[in-house]
Each structure stands twice: as C-alpha cells, then as structure tokens.
Design an enzyme around this catalytic site. Structure first.
Site, PDB file in Angstrom:
ATOM      1  N   ASP A  10      -3.329  -7.421  -4.707  1.00  0.00           N
ATOM      2  CA  ASP A  10      -3.556  -6.246  -3.884  1.00  0.00           C
ATOM      3  C   ASP A  10      -4.140  -5.111  -4.719  1.00  0.00           C
ATOM      4  OD1 ASP A  10      -3.429  -5.322  -1.333  1.00  0.00           O
ATOM      5  OD2 ASP A  10      -1.271  -5.031  -1.279  1.00  0.00           O
TER       6      ASP A  10
ATOM      7  N   CYS B 251       0.791  -1.231   0.000  1.00  0.00           N
ATOM      8  CA  CYS B 251       0.000   0.000   0.000  1.00  0.00           C
ATOM      9  C   CYS B 251       0.828   1.288   0.000  1.00  0.00           C
ATOM     10  CB  CYS B 251      -1.007  -0.007   1.151  1.00  0.00           C
ATOM     11  SG  CYS B 251      -0.375  -0.502   2.750  1.00  0.00           S
TER      12      CYS B 251
ATOM     13  N   LYS C 155     -11.704  -3.040   9.082  1.00  0.00           N
ATOM     14  CA  LYS C 155     -11.770  -3.903   7.899  1.00  0.00           C
ATOM     15  C   LYS C 155     -12.922  -4.884   8.002  1.00  0.00           C
ATOM     16  CE  LYS C 155      -8.775  -7.740   9.392  1.00  0.00           C
ATOM     17  NZ  LYS C 155      -7.546  -8.504   9.132  1.00  0.00           N
TER      18      LYS C 155
ATOM     19  N   ARG D 251       7.029 -11.275   5.154  1.00  0.00           N
ATOM     20  CA  ARG D 251       6.716 -11.020   6.549  1.00  0.00           C
ATOM     21  C   ARG D 251       7.428 -12.058   7.415  1.00  0.00           C
ATOM     22  NH1 ARG D 251       0.221  -9.551   5.944  1.00  0.00           N
ATOM     23  NH2 ARG D 251       0.566  -7.871   4.416  1.00  0.00           N
TER      24      ARG D 251
ATOM     25  N   HIS E  77      -5.746  -1.040  -4.355  1.00  0.00           N
ATOM     26  CA  HIS E  77      -5.995   0.140  -3.536  1.00  0.00           C
ATOM     27  C   HIS E  77      -6.830   1.104  -4.358  1.00  0.00           C
ATOM     28  CE1 HIS E  77      -2.490  -1.695  -1.540  1.00  0.00           C
ATOM     29  NE2 HIS E  77      -3.190  -1.350  -0.465  1.00  0.00           N
TER      30      HIS E  77
ATOM     31  N   GLN F 242       0.432 -10.977  -2.932  1.00  0.00           N
ATOM     32  CA  GLN F 242      -0.933 -10.519  -2.709  1.00  0.00           C
ATOM     33  C   GLN F 242      -1.545 -10.015  -4.009  1.00  0.00           C
ATOM     34  OE1 GLN F 242      -0.276  -7.619   0.543  1.00  0.00           O
ATOM     35  NE2 GLN F 242      -1.608  -8.940   1.759  1.00  0.00           N
TER      36      GLN F 242
ATOM     37  N   HIS G  56      -8.260  -0.382   1.008  1.00  0.00           N
ATOM     38  CA  HIS G  56      -7.305  -1.474   0.788  1.00  0.00           C
ATOM     39  C   HIS G  56      -8.112  -2.744   0.516  1.00  0.00           C
ATOM     40  CE1 HIS G  56      -3.939   0.679   3.077  1.00  0.00           C
ATOM     41  NE2 HIS G  56      -5.017   1.354   3.430  1.00  0.00           N
TER      42      HIS G  56
END
Length: 685
Positions: free
Chosen positions: A418, A369, A501, A398, A420, A416, A547
């Site tokens: 991902d 992000c 979330k 991670r 945004h 991911q 997100h």
C-alpha cells in the site's frame, strides 16, 4: 476474474429493414449467413436494443446484425438455452416451479423449486432431453401479454413468476431478463410442423429464431440458491450450464476450464507445499509454508527495492485501532459491513462491578490509509517535501462472506503493498502519469504484460465531498489513463466513497482477466483529517492524496502468479532453483561441492541424497517444477562437469561446473520469466 474467448469478427454492415418486413427476411435478402458461428441470431435496432429476427418495424429502419460468435450473440444463445433447460426440467419433473434463467459470463443458469436436489444422473437426463428439444427446431415466438391481470391468470401455477410480474419495475440485472421495463412478454416455444405451443416462459427476450440455433451446450453443475438472493426466501436448485456458437468453441471452453482446474492455486499450493488454510485458524486466513515463504519474500524484496529507487519511504502501522479513526475516515459509515466486528476493550470496574471507566471499541483495520494520514499529520509539512510517498506492506482484515472467500484471491486476512502519495494539486497530473508507468513496469517485471484500464466513477448514493473535486479527480485519472495508450473501459458508479479510481486489468496465460493495481485520487480524506502543507507563499493548503495498491494484495498476487505460471515459477522466484541428482552414491560429493558454489552466489539449491532411483528423483523434482536439475554420473565427475535437465524434458550434457554455476547465476539475476530449456539456456552458456 474472467475467461476470455475470441469473438467472431463481423463486418460493420447495416441492413435496411422496410416497414412491415421482418428483420430475418431483410438479413437473408442481404445474403448474411444463417448457419455457423457467423450466423446472424438477432439485430440491434436504431435505439440500440436487441431484437428478434421475427421483429417487424412499423417504419423503415436500418439495423446492425449480431452474429452468434459475438459476445452479445453468445448471450442470446445462452439465454435461449436456459429456456430449453427449463422446458426439459418441467417435462421430466412436472412439479418443478420456475425461478429465473439469465445468461451470465461464459454461460447461464436457471433456478427451480423442486422436491429434492438434482443429481448428476438428473443432469445427464436433462442434457439428453435438451438435445431432443434442440433437434426438434422449436421456434421462439414473442407474445405481448395484454395486461398484468392477464399475465397473472396465465402464470397462476408459477408463484415465482407471479412475484416478478408484481415487481415489473425491478431493474435487477437477472430479473430484468424476465420482465424488462416495457411490455410484459411471454416467449412460446412452437412446434415447427403444427405451430402448436409446446412450452412458454415469461421473458423480455430476445431469443434465437429456433432451438437449432443452439449448436453446442453442456450442463455444468447444481448449487443451492435463495430466491432473489435473499436468505429469508425459499432455497431453490440452480442448474448452471454453458452454451456456445459451435462445438469447437464449447470444446475450447471446456479445455480452458480443465486447464484452469489444473492451475488452481489452492490445488498447487498443497501439491508444491506453498501454503495452506488450516481449519483451526479460520476461513480465508492462510499460512505460508517455507517454500511459499521464499516466493513471497522474493516478491516483496524486489518490490521494496523498486520502491526505494522510486523515492518511496517505508512506514509501519498497527493492525488494530480505536473506532474514532474509522469514524473520521468515514469507513464506519460506508464500509462497516466489510469490517470484522468491534472488540470492546479498556473498560474498568470497581469492586462492585460498576463501570469506573468506560471501554472503547477497537477494530481490525480493513485498510491502511487512515493510519498514513496520521503519519502525515504528525508534524508540519512544506510544499518542498511534496510529493511525499509513503509505502507499507500492511496486513488488513476484511469480513468477506463465506460464499465469496476463495483461497488467496479472495481472503479475509491479507497484506497490501500500500502506498499513499501526498502532493500539491499542481503535481497531481505528472504524479499520476509517472505512477501508472511505475505500476505497469513493475507488473511486467513479474511476467504480466497484457493490460487494459478500468475507470471507476462516483456512486451518487455512496460518496462524500464536492462534485467539483470528484470531477477534477476523475478527469485527472482519465487523462493519465489516455496518456498510457492502453484501452480504457468505464465502470460507472464503481468508485470508493472518497474518490474515483483506475484499476489495471491484467490477462494471465489463459486469457483470464484479473484486477491488479488500483490508483485512486482523493480530495476528501485530506479534508476530513485536516491535512495541510505550507505553500511557497506561506499559506496553508490542502494536499491531494493518491491511494495506490500495486499488487492489490501480496496473497492475491501470489495466487494469480501461481495460476499464471501453473506453479512453474520463473527461476528468480522459484522456491528451489536447482536440485542436484546423483546417478549413484559416489557422485553425491561432487554435487555437494557444486551446490556449495551455487549457494555462495545466493542460489537456492538442494542435493537429493535419498535412496530413490535417479529416474524417480527426476520425476519428483520435475513434478515440483524445479527449473534446473543438475545430473552427475561418472563421466561428469571425471570431467568436472554437470548435465542439465529442464522442466520440458530437454537436456544439455557435460557442462563444466564453473560455466554451469555462472550460467545459472546469470539466468536468475536477469529475472527471465520464461522457463529455461536446452535451446534457451545454451545462449547463456
């Protein structure tokens, strides 16, 4: 992830308990069951607390009966079974010191300080002793200890219990089962004939009335565990077990565990040659083999196509960055423990080794992000561009602790899907609703269709930004969740530091729940990065950021689908979609021509030309879970046909090649998530 079991359906009845009368007496007089899966094992008082059936209120009250076959009833059975385990351990191993023994999902555990680790033979002996205790129908009797000093005196031989007494106000979930927040209580196990105390344990309860109310249990395994989860404390032996309201429920649970083991994606990954975790690379870091790469590519390609149709724009960002980016985003303040350590680079030295130019810390990115914020900020933005939907298959890293790394579903390096989304405050609600619909529809396309939603709200000790914006973001998510019509469960304090979330919880073929997609509303990152757009009136305004990770990660979703389908992927995802199996060598050329026609239509097809006999070839490729086996013998060649054999062993014989090719192509193209069978496939022939 958790396994789901049907809970008993208990009528919504309330039972009046007169002052001075035990709850058990009132329950019996109300005619409620005392045996079986529907047996009432505890009651819930007017304040919502669970009470033993021996509890007698001081005033007239109404209580809610709690049956053995409910989740709360099972929890009480399991905690009571943990006491029986501890009693058995101290009878067979008198030197054992007691830790804690709470119920956990689908079972319980108890920690012990013993001279040596427990062996499988020890577990069998303990189970035998536990069955004797259960058969003896010992009564669980609650006793309030008059003072902390009295508790210390009684528990003088139990050092870990003494520590819990001193930590009486501790609210840890496991430890509160021992001491609670009110009176210090001890439960005595009493002989049903003499009434004499057989064994005791510090515990807040409640418990089932007698050990006979523990109808089915099994000890599962032993593991090492540090006292109170701190590696600086002594290491204890933890025995895990499970307990249920009936033998039938226990048998079902054990069968589900066996089926889960058969479906374990790590096992199937090796058997089907999909992926592996080489020691040379490191824990939690997978490599995908060619067959696994095919499945992954199909997953990604279909997702890309759907995102293009939904108006997303694709971006790419690097795997590492200077520390300043994560200082601005706040991740170094709130998430550093989950990040790999910094790499200190770019320092320059003179001839004498003195620093001429100081170096900088670089980090592997744990999320994408902050990078997307920089893309947004790279030039001026107008309200006419919003909502701006940026999408990336971005690899992140991670530092998961070694104890929680679990194949693809809990990895250290993963990709991911991902997105945004930057929108105006006025666009937020419509964007969330359409986004949630998009997410659920895409998950359904991959064969998951049983969902509920979880709303994670602000953690007051780990958050940034104004309460007003948190409230606006939370209510926006709640409204979108309600509009979906799905069940919504609250997760207090479970949000990330920058915003609340919604997470989509999906059930697989075994009824286990997996967290899939997440949608977060963020007013804080746009502020921290100074993101703006020009509004219709010419003013500069802050966008709202959403997100969204749809799969969560490609790797994790791959692992979930592998277990959901037990490795038998739908034909459109299968690494090999069809295999030709000749009865004899003279039939190979016919199948090679069929394979050529299928390949021209994009079908992943092979022809087995090995020296194995036909039946062995069929077993091999059935074990490899190929959806279409194409058999050919003399009659098939003569008729210009092939015969189909499916995963379930059914067959369709003598299908003309042109119809066979068209039917396979159609089945794959429509993305049917069921395995083809003779019956279902005839519909497309």
């Amino acid at each position: 992830m958790s396994e789901q079991h049907p809970a008993a359906v208990v009528p919504a009845v309330r039972v009046a308990v007169p002052a001075g009368t035990t709850a058990g007496t009132a329950v019996r007089e109300a005619g409620l069951p005392g045996k079986g899966a529907d047996a009432v094992v505890v009651v819930r008082d007017p304040e919502g607390r669970l009470r033993d059936l021996s509890w007698a209120p001081e005033i007239d009250v109404e209580v809610e009966p709690v049956a053995a076959g409910t989740e709360e009833g099972r929890s009480v059975i399991r905690h009571s079974c943990a006491h029986v385990l501890a009693q058995a351990v101290q009878q067979l191993f008198p030197e054992a010191k007691l830790g804690i023994g709470p119920p956990v999902r689908d079972g319980f555990y108890y920690d012990f300080d013993v001279d040596r680790p427990f062996t499988p033979e020890d577990l069998r002996a303990l189970e035998k002793r536990m069955k004797q205790i259960v058969k003896g129908a010992q009564r669980f009797s609650r006793r309030v200890v008059e003072s902390v000093d009295a508790a210390r005196q009684e528990l003088a031989a139990e050092p870990y219990k003494l520590e819990l007494v001193d930590l009486k106000s501790d609210v840890d979930t496991s430890e509160v089962m021992e001491v609670g927040g009110g009176d210090l209580t001890i439960y005595d196990n009493l002989d049903p004939r003499s009434g004499e105390r057989v064994w005791s344990d510090l515990c807040r309860g409640p418990h089932v009335p007698t050990t006979k109310h523990i109808p089915a249990f099994k000890l599962m395994r032993v593991a090492a565990a540090y006292w109170r989860g701190n590696e600086h404390n002594p290491q204890l032996q933890r025995i895990y077990g499970t307990a249920w309201e009936s033998q039938e429920a226990l048998d079902h649970h054990l069968e589900m565990l066996a089926e889960a083991e058969r479906r374990d994606h790590r096992r199937l990954g090796a058997e089907l040659d999909l992926f592996s975790f080489p020691d040379e690379i490191g824990s939690g870091l997978a490599v995908f083999h060619p067959r696994g790469g095919v499945v992954r590519k199909e997953m990604e390609d279909y997702s890309r196509r759907r995102h293009e149709e939904a108006g997303y724009e694709f971006v790419y960002t690097p795997h590492i960055t200077k520390s300043a980016l994560f200082q601005t985003s706040g991740h170094l303040q709130w998430y550093e423990e989950g990040m790999f350590p910094a790499m200190h680079l770019d320092a320059e030295y003179d001839g004498e080794g003195k620093v001429r130019k100081p170096g900088q810390d670089y980090y592997l990115k744990p999320m994408n992000c902050p990078f997307h914020n920089l893309i947004y900020r790279s030039r001026g933005r107008s309200y006419r561009e919003l909502p701006l939907r940026l999408f990336e298959f971005g690899s992140v890293y991670r530092y998961e602790k070694s104890g929680v790394v679990h194949g693809l579903t809990r990895a250290r390096g993963f990709t991911q899907d991902d997105a945004h989304i930057y929108c105006t405050p006025e666009q937020l609600q419509d964007e969330l609703k359409s986004l949630l619909t998009f997410v659920l529809d895409l998950l359904r396309d991959y064969g998951l269709d049983d969902f509920y939603l979880e709303l994670s709200t602000r953690d007051e000790n780990k958050s940034v930004g104004s309460l007003e914006n948190w409230d606006i973001a939370t209510e926006a998510l709640r409204d979108a969740a309600r509009a979906s019509g799905l069940e919504l469960v609250d997760d207090p304090g479970g949000a990330a530091f920058y915003g609340p979330k919604i997470s989509v919880q999906a059930k697989d073929a075994l009824g286990r729940t997996w967290q899939m997609s997440t949608i977060q509303v963020d007013y804080n990152m746009p502020d921290r990065f100074g993101l703006e757009y020009t509004a219709a009136d010419g003013s500069r305004q802050r966008p709202v950021k959403i997100h969204r990770a749809l799969f969560g990660s490609i790797e994790r979703f791959f692992g979930v689908l592998t277990e959901h389908y037990a490795g038998a992927f739908p034909a459109w995802l299968a690494p090999v979609q069809a295999v030709g199996i000749p009865i004899a060598d003279e039939h190979v050329e016919h199948l090679l021509q069929v394979a050529k026609e299928l390949r021209a239509r994009g079908v992943r097809v092979e022809v087995d030309t090995s020296d194995d006999r036909m039946q062995k070839k069929i077993r091999t490729h059935t074990t490899q879970k190929v959806p279409f086996l194409l058999l050919a013998g003399g009659k098939d060649v003569e008729a210009g046909a092939v015969s189909f054999r499916f995963r379930d062993g059914t067959q369709v014989n003598g299908v003309p090649v042109d119809r066979a090719v068209a039917a396979i192509t159609e089945w794959i193209a429509r993305r049917d998530n069921t395995s083809p069978t003779a019956e279902s496939f005839r519909a497309v022939l």
